[in-house]
Scaffold this motif. Sequence first.
Motif, PDB file in Angstrom:
ATOM      1  N   ASP A 168       0.557 -12.054  40.259  1.00 38.96           N
ATOM      2  CA  ASP A 168       0.690 -12.628  38.910  1.00 38.96           C
ATOM      3  C   ASP A 168      -0.498 -13.517  38.549  1.00 38.96           C
ATOM      4  O   ASP A 168      -0.343 -14.655  38.114  1.00 38.96           O
ATOM      5  CB  ASP A 168       1.997 -13.409  38.796  1.00 38.96           C
ATOM      6  CG  ASP A 168       3.076 -12.576  38.123  1.00 38.96           C
ATOM      7  OD1 ASP A 168       2.841 -11.379  37.879  1.00 38.96           O
ATOM      8  OD2 ASP A 168       4.160 -13.124  37.838  1.00 38.96           O
ATOM      9  N   ARG A 221       5.200  -6.756  48.586  1.00 43.37           N
ATOM     10  CA  ARG A 221       6.570  -6.280  48.382  1.00 43.37           C
ATOM     11  C   ARG A 221       7.560  -7.019  49.278  1.00 43.37           C
ATOM     12  O   ARG A 221       8.745  -7.124  48.965  1.00 43.37           O
ATOM     13  CB  ARG A 221       6.634  -4.779  48.642  1.00 43.37           C
ATOM     14  CG  ARG A 221       5.818  -3.941  47.657  1.00 43.37           C
ATOM     15  CD  ARG A 221       6.018  -2.454  47.882  1.00 43.37           C
ATOM     16  NE  ARG A 221       5.064  -1.671  47.125  1.00 43.37           N
ATOM     17  CZ  ARG A 221       3.997  -1.064  47.647  1.00 43.37           C
ATOM     18  NH1 ARG A 221       3.766  -1.145  48.956  1.00 43.37           N
ATOM     19  NH2 ARG A 221       3.173  -0.373  46.878  1.00 43.37           N
ATOM     20  N   GLY A 278       7.390 -10.121  49.855  1.00 45.64           N
ATOM     21  CA  GLY A 278       7.447 -11.507  49.405  1.00 45.64           C
ATOM     22  C   GLY A 278       6.271 -12.360  49.820  1.00 45.64           C
ATOM     23  O   GLY A 278       6.299 -13.581  49.651  1.00 45.64           O
ATOM     24  N   LEU A 292       6.808  -6.025  41.390  1.00 44.72           N
ATOM     25  CA  LEU A 292       7.653  -6.674  42.371  1.00 44.72           C
ATOM     26  C   LEU A 292       9.061  -6.869  41.811  1.00 44.72           C
ATOM     27  O   LEU A 292       9.284  -6.753  40.603  1.00 44.72           O
ATOM     28  CB  LEU A 292       7.037  -8.013  42.787  1.00 44.72           C
ATOM     29  CG  LEU A 292       5.598  -7.912  43.332  1.00 44.72           C
ATOM     30  CD1 LEU A 292       5.035  -9.289  43.626  1.00 44.72           C
ATOM     31  CD2 LEU A 292       5.547  -7.028  44.573  1.00 44.72           C
ATOM     32  N   GLY A 293       9.987  -7.191  42.685  1.00 49.35           N
ATOM     33  CA  GLY A 293      11.389  -7.265  42.285  1.00 49.35           C
ATOM     34  C   GLY A 293      11.696  -8.305  41.229  1.00 49.35           C
ATOM     35  O   GLY A 293      12.647  -8.163  40.460  1.00 49.35           O
ATOM     36  N   ASP A 294      10.900  -9.376  41.159  1.00 50.32           N
ATOM     37  CA  ASP A 294      11.149 -10.432  40.179  1.00 50.32           C
ATOM     38  C   ASP A 294      10.399 -10.194  38.874  1.00 50.32           C
ATOM     39  O   ASP A 294      10.213 -11.109  38.079  1.00 50.32           O
ATOM     40  CB  ASP A 294      10.753 -11.785  40.764  1.00 50.32           C
ATOM     41  CG  ASP A 294       9.275 -11.827  41.175  1.00 50.32           C
ATOM     42  OD1 ASP A 294       8.587 -10.794  41.042  1.00 50.32           O
ATOM     43  OD2 ASP A 294       8.816 -12.886  41.633  1.00 50.32           O
ATOM     44  N   LYS A 295       9.950  -8.960  38.660  1.00 49.84           N
ATOM     45  CA  LYS A 295       9.227  -8.532  37.457  1.00 49.84           C
ATOM     46  C   LYS A 295       7.797  -9.079  37.402  1.00 49.84           C
ATOM     47  O   LYS A 295       7.122  -8.947  36.389  1.00 49.84           O
ATOM     48  CB  LYS A 295       9.991  -8.908  36.181  1.00 49.84           C
ATOM     49  CG  LYS A 295      11.336  -8.211  36.069  1.00 49.84           C
ATOM     50  CD  LYS A 295      11.996  -8.481  34.729  1.00 49.84           C
ATOM     51  CE  LYS A 295      13.323  -7.744  34.621  1.00 49.84           C
ATOM     52  NZ  LYS A 295      14.015  -7.987  33.335  1.00 49.84           N
ATOM     53  N   SER A 296       7.350  -9.686  38.487  1.00 50.19           N
ATOM     54  CA  SER A 296       5.942 -10.032  38.591  1.00 50.19           C
ATOM     55  C   SER A 296       5.197  -8.814  39.135  1.00 50.19           C
ATOM     56  O   SER A 296       5.794  -7.760  39.371  1.00 50.19           O
ATOM     57  CB  SER A 296       5.752 -11.244  39.511  1.00 50.19           C
ATOM     58  OG  SER A 296       6.182 -10.940  40.821  1.00 50.19           O
TER      59      SER A 296
END
Length: 276
Positions: free
Chosen positions: A74, A34, A36, A146-150
């Motif tokens: 991912d 989370r 990064g 996660l924030g980037d949709k991964s």
Amino acid sequence: MAFALAPTAAAAGYRVESFDTIGSTNAAALERARAGGAGRTWFVSKRQESGRGRRGRAWVAADGNLAATLLLVDCCPLPVAATLGFVAGLAMGEALEATAPGARIAIGTDGADNRAARMRFQLKWPNDVLAGGAKLAGILLESTLLGDKSFAVAIGIGVNVVDHPRDVPFPATSLNALGSECDAETLFLALSDAWVETERLWDGGRGLAAIRNRWIDRAAGLGGEVAVRIDGEIVRGTFATIDADCHFVLRDRHGRQLKIAAGDVHFGAIASAAAI
């Protein structure tokens, strides 16, 4: 001896972070994701104070046991990620065969088929590793968006190396109880090596059929009497196989095959009991 990756794992781009004491390796891995953090990182410790198993159960970890979590980000389509538990079970089985060849294992799972008798460490659907019918290791998969949709998945593996819980409703054991002198560091080294080969076979889910076949070769209780607890109810029959998606297939007394995606499995004498 410190925790270290096998040369094959380091060459494949894996990393390892070790801790003297940790609350939960799974929680640490997901927190890192989370924030990064990169995937392909192992989080390992010999002392885990707040580990957990399936369905929120506590996982008791004595000082000297192995708590290891692999963080992947991912790595595959999200629906396929659940099959990573079968990859982990196979890798753990291979690591145990390599590091504990002198372990005293006399019998297999009560009611089991003989096809896995040559395998000293067997796999119990969906996420346990057994030695002589007793639980030696457990696997827990947890994921987060996660924030980037991964998404990230934490593949947690807990192994009873020096001691095992005794106040549990199922037989348990440890490598020490089996007469093995293998320690957590040596076992992790072998696990990191076995994971590389097994994950390559899995190939992002494209090699799931090969993983399934290998898993069946180590399957505990195959062909034997089984009871599965599903949402508080018990379904009884025979363990027929696992299907192409690694769901448990139970054959009932009428010959019908039931596919089970989640549940608690019990074999042999325990399965014959009136209630579980």
